[in-house]
Write a protein that holds these residues in place. Sequence first.
Motif, mmCIF file in Angstrom:
data_model
loop_
_atom_site.group_PDB
_atom_site.id
_atom_site.type_symbol
_atom_site.label_atom_id
_atom_site.label_comp_id
_atom_site.label_asym_id
_atom_site.label_seq_id
_atom_site.Cartn_x
_atom_site.Cartn_y
_atom_site.Cartn_z
ATOM 1 N N TYR A 1 -8.292 -3.469 -6.275
ATOM 2 C CA TYR A 1 -7.877 -2.113 -5.905
ATOM 3 C C TYR A 1 -7.936 -1.916 -4.391
ATOM 4 O O TYR A 1 -7.244 -1.054 -3.848
ATOM 5 C CB TYR A 1 -8.761 -1.080 -6.608
ATOM 6 C CG TYR A 1 -8.566 -1.061 -8.099
ATOM 7 C CD1 TYR A 1 -7.602 -0.246 -8.683
ATOM 8 C CD2 TYR A 1 -9.339 -1.861 -8.933
ATOM 9 C CE1 TYR A 1 -7.411 -0.237 -10.050
ATOM 10 C CE2 TYR A 1 -9.150 -1.861 -10.308
ATOM 11 C CZ TYR A 1 -8.182 -1.048 -10.863
ATOM 12 O OH TYR A 1 -7.981 -1.050 -12.221
ATOM 13 N N GLU B 1 0.970 5.309 -2.558
ATOM 14 C CA GLU B 1 0.301 5.937 -1.411
ATOM 15 C C GLU B 1 -1.092 5.346 -1.264
ATOM 16 O O GLU B 1 -1.735 4.994 -2.255
ATOM 17 C CB GLU B 1 0.214 7.449 -1.656
ATOM 18 C CG GLU B 1 -0.366 8.280 -0.536
ATOM 19 C CD GLU B 1 -0.392 9.761 -0.879
ATOM 20 O OE1 GLU B 1 -0.910 10.535 -0.043
ATOM 21 O OE2 GLU B 1 0.077 10.146 -1.977
ATOM 22 N N SER B 2 -1.558 5.232 -0.032
ATOM 23 C CA SER B 2 -2.913 4.739 0.232
ATOM 24 C C SER B 2 -3.560 5.598 1.299
ATOM 25 O O SER B 2 -2.918 5.962 2.291
ATOM 26 C CB SER B 2 -2.891 3.271 0.696
ATOM 27 O OG SER B 2 -2.414 2.415 -0.313
ATOM 28 N N TRP C 1 1.709 0.212 -4.814
ATOM 29 C CA TRP C 1 1.087 1.519 -4.673
ATOM 30 C C TRP C 1 2.061 2.510 -4.026
ATOM 31 O O TRP C 1 2.806 2.161 -3.115
ATOM 32 C CB TRP C 1 -0.178 1.419 -3.826
ATOM 33 C CG TRP C 1 -1.215 0.508 -4.404
ATOM 34 C CD1 TRP C 1 -1.444 -0.798 -4.073
ATOM 35 C CD2 TRP C 1 -2.160 0.823 -5.430
ATOM 36 N NE1 TRP C 1 -2.478 -1.310 -4.817
ATOM 37 C CE2 TRP C 1 -2.941 -0.339 -5.665
ATOM 38 C CE3 TRP C 1 -2.424 1.973 -6.179
ATOM 39 C CZ2 TRP C 1 -3.956 -0.381 -6.614
ATOM 40 C CZ3 TRP C 1 -3.449 1.934 -7.122
ATOM 41 C CH2 TRP C 1 -4.199 0.767 -7.324
ATOM 42 N N TRP D 1 -4.855 8.331 -9.239
ATOM 43 C CA TRP D 1 -5.541 7.838 -8.041
ATOM 44 C C TRP D 1 -6.661 6.890 -8.462
ATOM 45 O O TRP D 1 -7.435 7.181 -9.388
ATOM 46 C CB TRP D 1 -6.147 8.988 -7.255
ATOM 47 C CG TRP D 1 -5.176 9.764 -6.426
ATOM 48 C CD1 TRP D 1 -4.524 10.919 -6.782
ATOM 49 C CD2 TRP D 1 -4.762 9.462 -5.091
ATOM 50 N NE1 TRP D 1 -3.718 11.351 -5.758
ATOM 51 C CE2 TRP D 1 -3.856 10.474 -4.696
ATOM 52 C CE3 TRP D 1 -5.058 8.437 -4.190
ATOM 53 C CZ2 TRP D 1 -3.253 10.482 -3.441
ATOM 54 C CZ3 TRP D 1 -4.467 8.449 -2.948
ATOM 55 C CH2 TRP D 1 -3.569 9.456 -2.574
ATOM 56 N N ARG E 1 -6.017 4.766 -3.515
ATOM 57 C CA ARG E 1 -4.618 4.370 -3.690
ATOM 58 C C ARG E 1 -4.059 5.068 -4.929
ATOM 59 O O ARG E 1 -4.731 5.185 -5.954
ATOM 60 C CB ARG E 1 -4.490 2.850 -3.842
ATOM 61 C CG ARG E 1 -5.084 2.054 -2.686
ATOM 62 C CD ARG E 1 -4.574 0.621 -2.695
ATOM 63 N NE ARG E 1 -5.333 -0.266 -1.826
ATOM 64 C CZ ARG E 1 -5.143 -0.408 -0.530
ATOM 65 N NH1 ARG E 1 -4.226 0.319 0.076
ATOM 66 N NH2 ARG E 1 -5.870 -1.261 0.176
ATOM 67 N N THR F 1 -4.391 -5.806 -1.244
ATOM 68 C CA THR F 1 -3.012 -5.689 -1.703
ATOM 69 C C THR F 1 -2.333 -7.052 -1.693
ATOM 70 O O THR F 1 -2.488 -7.844 -0.763
ATOM 71 C CB THR F 1 -2.203 -4.714 -0.822
ATOM 72 O OG1 THR F 1 -2.217 -5.161 0.532
ATOM 73 C CG2 THR F 1 -2.784 -3.317 -0.902
ATOM 74 N N GLU G 1 -4.131 2.739 7.358
ATOM 75 C CA GLU G 1 -2.939 3.334 6.762
ATOM 76 C C GLU G 1 -1.649 2.965 7.486
ATOM 77 O O GLU G 1 -0.549 3.266 7.002
ATOM 78 C CB GLU G 1 -3.093 4.856 6.734
ATOM 79 C CG GLU G 1 -4.244 5.327 5.852
ATOM 80 C CD GLU G 1 -4.502 6.829 5.961
ATOM 81 O OE1 GLU G 1 -3.599 7.552 6.453
ATOM 82 O OE2 GLU G 1 -5.591 7.279 5.554
ATOM 83 N N LYS H 1 0.798 -1.224 0.000
ATOM 84 C CA LYS H 1 0.000 0.000 0.000
ATOM 85 C C LYS H 1 0.828 1.270 0.000
ATOM 86 O O LYS H 1 0.287 2.359 -0.212
ATOM 87 C CB LYS H 1 -0.939 0.007 1.202
ATOM 88 C CG LYS H 1 -0.249 0.016 2.555
ATOM 89 C CD LYS H 1 -1.282 -0.104 3.659
ATOM 90 C CE LYS H 1 -0.643 -0.207 5.022
ATOM 91 N NZ LYS H 1 -1.652 -0.436 6.079
ATOM 92 N N GLN H 2 2.137 1.160 0.255
ATOM 93 C CA GLN H 2 2.978 2.350 0.279
ATOM 94 C C GLN H 2 4.391 1.952 -0.105
ATOM 95 O O GLN H 2 4.996 1.082 0.519
ATOM 96 C CB GLN H 2 2.967 2.985 1.674
ATOM 97 C CG GLN H 2 3.678 4.314 1.767
ATOM 98 C CD GLN H 2 3.492 4.967 3.122
ATOM 99 O OE1 GLN H 2 2.516 4.684 3.819
ATOM 100 N NE2 GLN H 2 4.408 5.831 3.497
#
Length: 667
Positions: free
Chosen positions: A542, A578-579, A576, A600, A594, A545, A301, A117-118
Motif C-alpha cells: 500500500y 489519488e495519493s 491509485w 481510502w 491512497r 507503487t 506527492e 500513485k495518481q
Amino acid sequence: MNWPGLQLISIRSMLRNVGIALLYSGCLSGIFLPVSLMAQPAGQVEVVSPDKQLSVEFSLSSQARASYTIRHNHTVVMPSSDLGLVRDDGDFSTHLQMIAISKPVLVTDSYRMQHGKQRQVTYQANRCVVHLANRSGQKLDVEFQVSNDGVAFRYYFPERSADRKAITQETTSFTFQEGTKSWIQPCPDPKSGWNQTQPSYEENYRQNSLLTTLPDSMSSWVYPALFRSGTYWVLLSETAPDRNYCGTRLKHIPQKNAFTVALADPRETITGGAARPESTLPWATPWRIITVGNHLGTIVESTLGTDLARPAIAGDFSFVKPGRSAWSWAMFGDDSTVYSASRTFIDYAARMGWEYSLIDANWDRQIGYEKLAELAAYARAKGVSLLVWYNSAGDWNTVPHTPKDKLITTTVRNLEFARLRDMGIKGIKVDFFGADGQSMMAYYQDIAEDAARYGLLVNFHGCTLPRGWQRTYPNLLTMEAVRGYENVTFAQENADKQPTHCAVLPFTRNVFDPMDYTPVVFSEDPDIKRRTTNAFELALPYLFTSGIQHFSEVGVGMASVPEYVQQLMREVPVAWDESRFVDGYPGKLVVIARRAGNVWYIAGINGEAVDKSLTVSLPFIKNTTGNIVTDGSTNRDFTSRPVNWTTAGGLPLTLKANGGFVLIIKS
C-alpha cells in the motif's frame, strides 16, 4: 507587460568601451541583445512558478559562465550552481554569450497513467528558454520549466548537423547550503559485484548524512537523491532520456556541499555501443528535476518524473493490465522453476484472485518451451496470465542463468516475442543489465517498444532507474533498481536494515517511478531473523507503487494469516486515483493515504526499533470511521478493529517497533 512566469527579468549587457546598459522588466520574445563581439555580457533571468512561490534565476557572469539559483519565497534553497557542458567539437561551459530569451509561456499538460500513485495528472509550469552561443558561435539553449513543486531544465542544441557530436563532460552542478543533509544511494563501480552485474541501483542508502561527510571513495551517487536544507526538502532526479543520451548520476565534490553531473562509465555499454552521449543535431538532453518544498508532502506527492517524460508512443495498449503476481523464486530459489511448482503457484495466484504468476530463471532448461505452453494454457483456464524471465546479457556480465541472448538483436527478439505471444505468455521479466551507458539505455527502450508490438508487458530487473519511461511505454509496468526483499534472504545484515531502508524508499526511489521491491513476507526463514512485524509487511504494497506487485510470500505462509489479512492481500490496488502524504520522516516513519475508487487505504510503517505514538490526521477524508489492521500481541499476530475519530483530533495510534498498519475507509 505581464507575462506568465516573469515576476522579474532583468538583462544587463555591459558593452566594454561603449557603456550601454539595458534593463528590462519583461522578457521579449525573440529579442536579440545588442552584444558586441568584444564584450562578455552579464545577464540575469528569473522565472517563477504559477503560484509565484518558487523561482529560478539564470545568470551569466562577467567571466561568461552560466549558472542558476533557486529560491522559495525569496529564500535561497539552492545557491549559485553551474550550467554547461562540453562537446567534442565545442566548449559550452565558458565564454558564453546571451543571444535572446524566449517569451515565457504557461505550459499545461493533462495525461492518464496506467498505474502508480495518481491516475489522472495535470501539470502546469512556466517555461522560458535562454538562447546562448559559445565563442565559436555554436548555439546552446537552456530550457527552464518551473512548476509549483519544482524546477526542471535541460540543454538543447538547435543547430542542424548530420555529423555525430559527443558530450565529453557536463559541468552542471547542484550546490546546497551549509549543513545540508542527504539520503542518497552510492553507485558501485561497473563490472563489480556478483558476476559483474553492478551497478544496478541496489545499495543501501546513506541516511541523514552531512554532505561534507560523504566518503570520497564513492565514484558516484544515483538518483533520486533527497536533501534537507534548512527548512526545505529537495529531491534531485532526471527524466525522459532518449536513445541519444546516457543515464547520468551525481558526483560529489569532496568536502563540499555540491555535486556535479557524472556521465556513464565507458564500461556501461552493450557490445560495440556507445557509453557517453553522442548524436546528430538538433539534440536535447534529459530533463534535470529539482523538486522543492518546505513540507515532505511536496516531495511524496510530486509527479514531475512523468510530467516531463515523453508521452506514450503510438500503439494499441489495451492489453496492458496492471496487477498482482505470485512468485516462487524469492522463497525457494532457482530449484522452484520447474513444471510442478509452477502449477502450484498458478493455483495460488488463482486462489488469491491475482492476475499473474511469474516463472523465473532457467525455465527454458528446467521446464522447456513445450511444457511452458502447457502451463500457459493451464493458467489461462484458471484466469491467470504468465510472466517469464530472461537474461538480458550479451557479454556485459557473466551470469549463467537462461534464457540468455534471446533479446540481444531486433531479429532474435522479434522471433522470441512472436513465440511467446503465440503461446499466450503475457509478459517478460528481463534481468542483469549493464547500467547506464547510452547504448544500454537504448537497449531498454528497444525491448519495451518491440514487446509492445507483440502485446507483452515488461519488467526490468538488475537495471537502471525508470526515469519516466512508464509513461512513454505503457507496457513497462515496473523496474527493480532497488535493494528489494530478495536481499533480505541473502544476509542477516540486510534483514537488520530492512525497516529503516523501507522507510526511506517512499521519499526517494519510489517517488516518481514504479519499484519492484517484491514486498510481503509473513513466513519465517530458518537462516534469517526477520526484523519487521507482520503488519509492517502488510503495509508495504500500500506504500510502494508498482504496475505489477510481485509478492514474495508463498501459499503456505499466506494461508497462515487471518482471513481478513488475506482479503487485503487479494484486493490491494496497483493503480491509485489519488495519493496523499500524511506523516513521516525518511528512514523513521511513513504514513501515506491512497485512494482507489471510493476506498481510502492509509498505510504506515515504523522504521525504527522503538514503539511510537502518533496521531493520524486525515482532513481530506470526510468519513471519520474505518477499520484498522495492525500488529497484535506479538510481532507475528494481527488485530483488526473498527475505529473512529474526529476531524479536529485525528486518530491516535501506537506503532510497535518496526511495526505497521493499514486503515481502510470507505468515502
